[in-house]
Design a protein around this motif. Structure first.
Motif, mmCIF file in Angstrom:
data_model
loop_
_atom_site.group_PDB
_atom_site.id
_atom_site.type_symbol
_atom_site.label_atom_id
_atom_site.label_comp_id
_atom_site.label_asym_id
_atom_site.label_seq_id
_atom_site.Cartn_x
_atom_site.Cartn_y
_atom_site.Cartn_z
ATOM 1 N N CYS A 1 37.869 30.031 34.850
ATOM 2 C CA CYS A 1 36.395 30.073 34.870
ATOM 3 C C CYS A 1 35.874 29.690 36.255
ATOM 4 O O CYS A 1 34.988 30.363 36.798
ATOM 5 C CB CYS A 1 35.810 29.123 33.829
ATOM 6 S SG CYS A 1 35.992 29.676 32.130
ATOM 7 N N ARG A 2 36.414 28.615 36.797
ATOM 8 C CA ARG A 2 35.987 28.159 38.125
ATOM 9 C C ARG A 2 36.214 29.253 39.172
ATOM 10 O O ARG A 2 35.344 29.543 39.989
ATOM 11 C CB ARG A 2 36.745 26.885 38.494
ATOM 12 C CG ARG A 2 36.559 26.371 39.901
ATOM 13 C CD ARG A 2 35.209 25.688 40.168
ATOM 14 N NE ARG A 2 34.885 24.617 39.281
ATOM 15 C CZ ARG A 2 35.202 23.340 39.446
ATOM 16 N NH1 ARG A 2 35.892 22.971 40.488
ATOM 17 N NH2 ARG A 2 34.816 22.440 38.581
ATOM 18 N N LYS A 3 37.384 29.874 39.132
ATOM 19 C CA LYS A 3 37.722 30.929 40.090
ATOM 20 C C LYS A 3 36.759 32.110 39.955
ATOM 21 O O LYS A 3 36.256 32.627 40.955
ATOM 22 C CB LYS A 3 39.166 31.390 39.858
ATOM 23 C CG LYS A 3 39.649 32.417 40.832
ATOM 24 C CD LYS A 3 41.097 32.784 40.546
ATOM 25 C CE LYS A 3 41.531 33.948 41.421
ATOM 26 N NZ LYS A 3 42.866 34.427 41.058
ATOM 27 N N LYS A 4 36.479 32.509 38.737
ATOM 28 C CA LYS A 4 35.582 33.650 38.499
ATOM 29 C C LYS A 4 34.161 33.320 38.930
ATOM 30 O O LYS A 4 33.474 34.159 39.524
ATOM 31 C CB LYS A 4 35.617 34.038 37.025
ATOM 32 C CG LYS A 4 34.911 35.326 36.707
ATOM 33 C CD LYS A 4 35.470 36.485 37.483
ATOM 34 C CE LYS A 4 36.237 37.424 36.642
ATOM 35 N NZ LYS A 4 36.677 38.643 37.333
ATOM 36 N N GLU A 5 33.712 32.087 38.679
ATOM 37 C CA GLU A 5 32.365 31.673 39.097
ATOM 38 C C GLU A 5 32.233 31.711 40.614
ATOM 39 O O GLU A 5 31.209 32.161 41.141
ATOM 40 C CB GLU A 5 32.056 30.271 38.567
ATOM 41 C CG GLU A 5 31.835 30.249 37.072
ATOM 42 C CD GLU A 5 31.904 28.851 36.478
ATOM 43 O OE1 GLU A 5 32.035 27.863 37.234
ATOM 44 O OE2 GLU A 5 31.842 28.756 35.240
ATOM 45 N N GLU A 6 33.263 31.231 41.320
ATOM 46 C CA GLU A 6 33.236 31.258 42.785
ATOM 47 C C GLU A 6 33.291 32.690 43.307
ATOM 48 O O GLU A 6 32.629 33.026 44.280
ATOM 49 C CB GLU A 6 34.415 30.453 43.348
ATOM 50 C CG GLU A 6 34.259 28.968 43.149
ATOM 51 C CD GLU A 6 35.513 28.187 43.511
ATOM 52 O OE1 GLU A 6 36.552 28.821 43.870
ATOM 53 O OE2 GLU A 6 35.481 26.946 43.419
#
Length: 130
Positions: free
Chosen positions: A76-81
């Motif tokens: 999720c963090r990677k996709k948000e960034e």
């Protein structure tokens, strides 16, 4: 914890009651047992993003169930960034497809997580072992 393992632990406890009572227990019969809930965290204090909790039968010491809790998902963090706009339809679609495999299992505060997970474990024990 696998459903079969959970059922097996509960079955051992029920069998012990049947021996004490000298009769078989009805499937829906409620038995009085003591269970301890205990948890541990990746960090001390109330700032941890990860933890695990267990329900332990006091009479046998058997672990009846466990629950890992996480306030973080690397994907999720990677996709948000990567996407920047988490309100876009593309992100919403990705999130919906990702949800069944998401490592983030809670939105609760670290303070409330143990009690919240204890209730979840207890409900799972009550409903999945019958």
């Amino acid at each position: 914890m696998a459903l079969e393992s959970r059922k097996k632990a509960v079955e051992v406890i029920r069998q012990q009651h049947e021996v004490k009572l000298g009769r078989p227990l009805a499937e829906s019969e409620i038995i009085d047992e003591s269970v301890s809930f205990d948890g541990t965290w990746a960090k001390r204090g109330h700032s941890s993003l990860f933890g695990v909790q267990a329900a332990i039968h006091l009479g046998t010491g058997k672990v009846l169930d466990t629950q890992v809790h996480s306030k973080f998902c690397r994907e999720c963090r990677k996709k948000e960034e990567e996407m920047k706009d988490v309100t876009s339809e593309e992100y919403k679609t990705w999130k919906l497809l990702h949800e069944p495999n998401c490592n983030k299992t809670t939105e609760t505060t670290t303070n409330a997580m143990e009690a919240y997970r204890a209730v979840q474990i207890w409900n799972r024990l009550l409903h999945s072992t019958r």
